[in-house]
Enzyme design. Structure first.
Site, PDB file in Angstrom:
ATOM      1  N   THR A  76       4.998  20.369  57.159  1.00  0.00           N
ATOM      2  CA  THR A  76       5.883  21.021  56.197  1.00  0.00           C
ATOM      3  C   THR A  76       5.825  20.261  54.882  1.00  0.00           C
ATOM      4  O   THR A  76       5.157  19.227  54.773  1.00  0.00           O
ATOM      5  CB  THR A  76       7.323  21.139  56.721  1.00  0.00           C
ATOM      6  OG1 THR A  76       8.044  22.069  55.884  1.00  0.00           O
ATOM      7  CG2 THR A  76       8.050  19.799  56.720  1.00  0.00           C
ATOM      8  N   HIS A  78       8.204  18.680  51.616  1.00  0.00           N
ATOM      9  CA  HIS A  78       9.495  18.303  51.041  1.00  0.00           C
ATOM     10  C   HIS A  78       9.299  18.044  49.552  1.00  0.00           C
ATOM     11  O   HIS A  78       8.277  17.483  49.137  1.00  0.00           O
ATOM     12  CB  HIS A  78      10.038  17.021  51.682  1.00  0.00           C
ATOM     13  CG  HIS A  78      10.297  17.124  53.144  1.00  0.00           C
ATOM     14  ND1 HIS A  78      11.161  18.045  53.694  1.00  0.00           N
ATOM     15  CD2 HIS A  78       9.812  16.405  54.193  1.00  0.00           C
ATOM     16  CE1 HIS A  78      11.198  17.888  55.010  1.00  0.00           C
ATOM     17  NE2 HIS A  78      10.379  16.908  55.332  1.00  0.00           N
ATOM     18  N   SER A 138      13.426  24.767  57.457  1.00  0.00           N
ATOM     19  CA  SER A 138      12.600  24.201  58.527  1.00  0.00           C
ATOM     20  C   SER A 138      13.408  23.186  59.324  1.00  0.00           C
ATOM     21  O   SER A 138      14.287  22.517  58.778  1.00  0.00           O
ATOM     22  CB  SER A 138      11.363  23.521  57.931  1.00  0.00           C
ATOM     23  OG  SER A 138      10.607  24.432  57.158  1.00  0.00           O
ATOM     24  N   LEU A 139      13.086  23.069  60.612  1.00  0.00           N
ATOM     25  CA  LEU A 139      13.758  22.120  61.501  1.00  0.00           C
ATOM     26  C   LEU A 139      12.736  21.214  62.154  1.00  0.00           C
ATOM     27  O   LEU A 139      11.633  21.640  62.485  1.00  0.00           O
ATOM     28  CB  LEU A 139      14.513  22.849  62.623  1.00  0.00           C
ATOM     29  CG  LEU A 139      15.656  23.793  62.276  1.00  0.00           C
ATOM     30  CD1 LEU A 139      16.246  24.359  63.561  1.00  0.00           C
ATOM     31  CD2 LEU A 139      16.727  23.072  61.491  1.00  0.00           C
ATOM     32  N   GLY A 140      13.123  19.965  62.368  1.00  0.00           N
ATOM     33  CA  GLY A 140      12.291  19.035  63.123  1.00  0.00           C
ATOM     34  C   GLY A 140      13.150  17.887  63.606  1.00  0.00           C
ATOM     35  O   GLY A 140      13.877  17.281  62.815  1.00  0.00           O
ATOM     36  N   CYS A 169       4.478  24.872  59.072  1.00  0.00           N
ATOM     37  CA  CYS A 169       4.841  24.777  60.489  1.00  0.00           C
ATOM     38  C   CYS A 169       3.762  25.362  61.392  1.00  0.00           C
ATOM     39  O   CYS A 169       4.032  25.796  62.511  1.00  0.00           O
ATOM     40  CB  CYS A 169       6.197  25.429  60.743  1.00  0.00           C
ATOM     41  SG  CYS A 169       7.497  24.723  59.708  1.00  0.00           S
TER      42      CYS A 169
END
EC number: 2.3.1.181
Length: 213
Positions: A76, A78, A138-140, A169
Site C-alpha cells: 500500500t 502512505h 486500507s487495513l493491516g 493490496c
C-alpha cells in the site's frame, strides 16, 4: 470488554520506519498492566510491503521508497493527507479476536464516513472499506503476545496518484478514493477526532487521555 484508560498520541507527520520501530518497541516492552494506546499519524510518502506482499505488485515506485513491513496484507501507499490510526491493544484483556478487531476497525471507518453522508462498506473478499467499488481505507494488522499493532489508513485529502504505481493490496486496477471527493473541506485535522470518537464508542467508551509527544 475490559475497561481501562486508553492513551492517545497525536504524532503529526512522521517517517514510517521510525513509527514502525516505536510500535515494535512498545509491544515488546508492554506487560499486562500497560495501558492500551491509539496513535494518530500521517507519514511521508512511502510504499509499505506487507507480509503477504509480492514484488510484482510494485509496478514503478520511482522516487518513493519501498519499506518492508510485518503487518498483514500486501503493498500500500502512505502519504500526507492520509489519516493513519495505529491500534496498540491487548486483545486478550479486551476479549477481542483478530477478526473482531478487523470488523471493529472497518465499522469505525464506515461510521465516520456515514457522519459525513458518505455510504461505505467493507468487503469480505478484500479487507478494507469501500465507497462503491473504490477503496478509501486500507487495513493491516500484526498480533504479538496477544497484543495488536499497525492498524488502518484512511484517505482524506491526499494525492492518490502514487497508488497508480502499485497494485493496491495486490489487486491490479483497484481504484482508490479519498474523502474530499465527497466532502471538500475534509482534512486530517477534522477527521482524526471523528475516527477516535467512533473507535472509542465501539470499544464501549473507555476513558482516554491525550499524551503529549
Amino acid at each position: 470488554m475490559y475497561q481501562d484508560k486508553i492513551l492517545v498520541r497525536q504524532l503529526g507527520l512522521q517517517p514510517y520506519e521510525a513509527i514502525s520501530q516505536a510500535m515494535h518497541n512498545f509491544t515488546d516492552m508492554r506487560d499486562e498492566n500497560s495501558h492500551d494506546e491509539i496513535w494518530l499519524v500521517e507519514h511521508y510518502p512511502v510504499f509499505t510491503q506487507g507480509q503477504a506482499g509480492k514484488a510484482e505488485h510494485i509496478l514503478m515506485p520511482g522516487d518513493i521508497p519501498v519499506v518492508q513491513s510485518d503487518r498483514g496484507g500486501q503493498v500500500t501507499y502512505h502519504g500526507p493527507g492520509q489519516q493513519v490510526m495505529y491500534v496498540l491493544l491487548n486483545l486478550k484483556r479486551r476479549k477481542l479476536g483478530v477478526r473482531d478487531l478487523v470488523t471493529l476497525l472497518e465499522q469505525t471507518v464506515v461510521n465516520t464516513l456515514a457522519e459525513m453522508g458518505i455510504e461505505a462498506h467493507p468487503r469480505a473478499d478484500a479487507p478494507g472499506v469501500y465507497v462503491g467499488e473504490k477503496k478509501i481505507c486500507s487495513l493491516g494488522l500484526r498480533i504479538r503476545r496477544g497484543c495488536s499493532f499497525h492498524g488502518l489508513a484512511l484517505n482524506v485529502n491526499m494525492d492518490l496518484s502514487p497508488f497508480l504505481r502499485i497494485n493496491p493490496c495486490g489487486y491490479a486496477g483497484m481504484e482508490m478514493a479519498k474523502i474530499t471527493q465527497w466532502k471538500e473541506d475534509a482534512t486530517t485535522d477534522n477527521i482524526a477526532p471523528r475516527l477516535l470518537a467512533n473507535i472509542l464508542a465501539l470499544l464501549n467508551n473507555p476513558p482516554y487521555e491525550y499524551i503529549a509527544t
